[in-house]
Design a protein around this motif. Structure first.
Motif, PDB file in Angstrom:
ATOM      1  N   UNK A 126      41.495  41.479  34.317  1.00 43.56           N
ATOM      2  CA  UNK A 126      42.632  40.803  33.698  1.00 43.56           C
ATOM      3  C   UNK A 126      43.388  39.927  34.695  1.00 43.56           C
ATOM      4  N   UNK A 127      43.595  40.428  35.913  1.00 41.78           N
ATOM      5  CA  UNK A 127      44.352  39.675  36.918  1.00 41.78           C
ATOM      6  C   UNK A 127      43.595  38.416  37.330  1.00 41.78           C
ATOM      7  N   UNK A 128      42.303  38.560  37.582  1.00 38.11           N
ATOM      8  CA  UNK A 128      41.498  37.409  37.990  1.00 38.11           C
ATOM      9  C   UNK A 128      41.369  36.381  36.871  1.00 38.11           C
ATOM     10  N   UNK A 129      41.231  36.871  35.629  1.00 42.28           N
ATOM     11  CA  UNK A 129      41.141  35.961  34.485  1.00 42.28           C
ATOM     12  C   UNK A 129      42.432  35.157  34.332  1.00 42.28           C
ATOM     13  N   UNK A 130      43.567  35.809  34.574  1.00 41.36           N
ATOM     14  CA  UNK A 130      44.851  35.109  34.496  1.00 41.36           C
ATOM     15  C   UNK A 130      44.950  34.050  35.591  1.00 41.36           C
ATOM     16  N   UNK A 131      44.444  34.373  36.775  1.00 32.28           N
ATOM     17  CA  UNK A 131      44.459  33.405  37.877  1.00 32.28           C
ATOM     18  C   UNK A 131      43.584  32.197  37.553  1.00 32.28           C
ATOM     19  N   UNK A 132      42.410  32.433  36.963  1.00 28.15           N
ATOM     20  CA  UNK A 132      41.525  31.328  36.564  1.00 28.15           C
ATOM     21  C   UNK A 132      42.209  30.459  35.514  1.00 28.15           C
ATOM     22  N   UNK A 133      42.848  31.092  34.526  1.00 28.38           N
ATOM     23  CA  UNK A 133      43.541  30.340  33.476  1.00 28.38           C
ATOM     24  C   UNK A 133      44.653  29.479  34.065  1.00 28.38           C
TER      25      UNK A 133
END
Length: 284
Positions: A126-133
């Motif tokens: 979730x944290x990495x996906x938010x960073x990518x977004x």
């Protein structure tokens, strides 16, 4: 088309395809860092000049990054990721040939990067996906404010891009709930970077503003956000170096040295950096 190209090239590369992609991304990071330094030196007060002009450095770095995106595209195992990166690389090269390709290239870079991010999102936490977004949003807003002509978005584009750079530690730690010694060392380095940038910015605001403007294209962003971006980049780069994750280090360098992606020469490495960061996070 990309899948067919991958099928023809892959047998020639065999097991070296992954190494070739990493080498291409590393070369792109070096080229972008060289462009960054050339721009800073030529704008430094009292400096007589640099051996290579910033304009030439920008053209060369853009060509290298575009070629790297194509190399990663044709060696990637996922067809959708390959298509996305091929859009980024091919349209990046076209933008060097004709200024008329600027707007289509901007759209292709955003679309291609969003495709890569969507594929990577299947395996990210979730944290990495938010960073990518956040990074993809920075790319989109940046190009809209620059190539798209919506100049009123430039301060927002700068802030979102810097916050995206600040989020790069999300890709570096193997588990932020149980930080290793290397992770803690990286965090301390990041905190030191924040203190140095903030302190220098308060002491010599004109110089700091000039460096952030010429080097990273930052406009209308507060000093704490600039310091936070420096802290994030140093933390992620330090963690990658300590654990010898060189492709991750290259990805961090690409987005950090690219700066605010309001122009195609900045957007192209920013896009490749997003792809590199997402890919390395997914492999850890």
């Amino acid at each position: 088309m990309t899948a067919a190209l991958q099928q023809r090239i892959r047998p020639l590369l065999h097991s070296g395809s992954h190494s070739l992609a990493n080498l291409a991304v590393g070369a792109a990071a070096v080229a972008v860092a060289a462009r960054y330094l050339a721009v800073l030196f030529v704008n430094a007060p009292g400096y007589a000049g640099v051996p290579v002009s910033p304009g030439l450095a920008t053209v060369v770095s853009t060509a290298v990054v575009a070629a790297a995106a194509i190399a990663v595209a044709v060696t990637n195992a996922d067809p959708l990721t390959g298509i996305g990166l091929l859009f980024v690389g091919v349209f990046g090269l076209l933008s060097l040939v004709s200024s008329a390709a600027a707007l289509p290239a901007a759209a292709a870079i955003v679309l291609g990067t969003a495709t890569v991010a969507a594929v990577a999102g299947r395996r990210l936490d979730l944290v990495s996906a938010a960073a990518v977004a956040l990074l993809v949003a920075a790319l989109s807003i940046g190009l809209a404010s620059g190539v798209g002509g919506w100049t009123g978005l430039r301060p927002a584009a700068s802030t979102v891009a810097l916050l995206g750079i600040a989020s790069t530690p999300a890709f570096a730690a193997t588990d932020w709930r149980s930080l290793s010694t290397a992770d803690w060392g990286a965090v301390i380095g990041g905190l030191a970077a924040f203190a140095v940038v903030f302190g220098v910015g308060r002491a010599v605001p004109f110089v700091t503003g000039a460096v952030t403007l010429t080097g990273t294209g930052v406009v209308g962003t507060s000093l704490p956000v600039v310091a936070l971006a420096a802290a994030g980049a140093v933390t992620a780069a330090s963690a990658a170096s300590r654990t010898r994750r060189w492709p991750l280090l290259a990805g961090v360098a690409l987005v950090a040295f690219a700066g605010v992606p309001a122009s195609l020469p900045r957007a192209l490495p920013f896009a490749l950096g997003i792809a590199a960061l997402a890919a390395q996070e997914g492999q850890r």
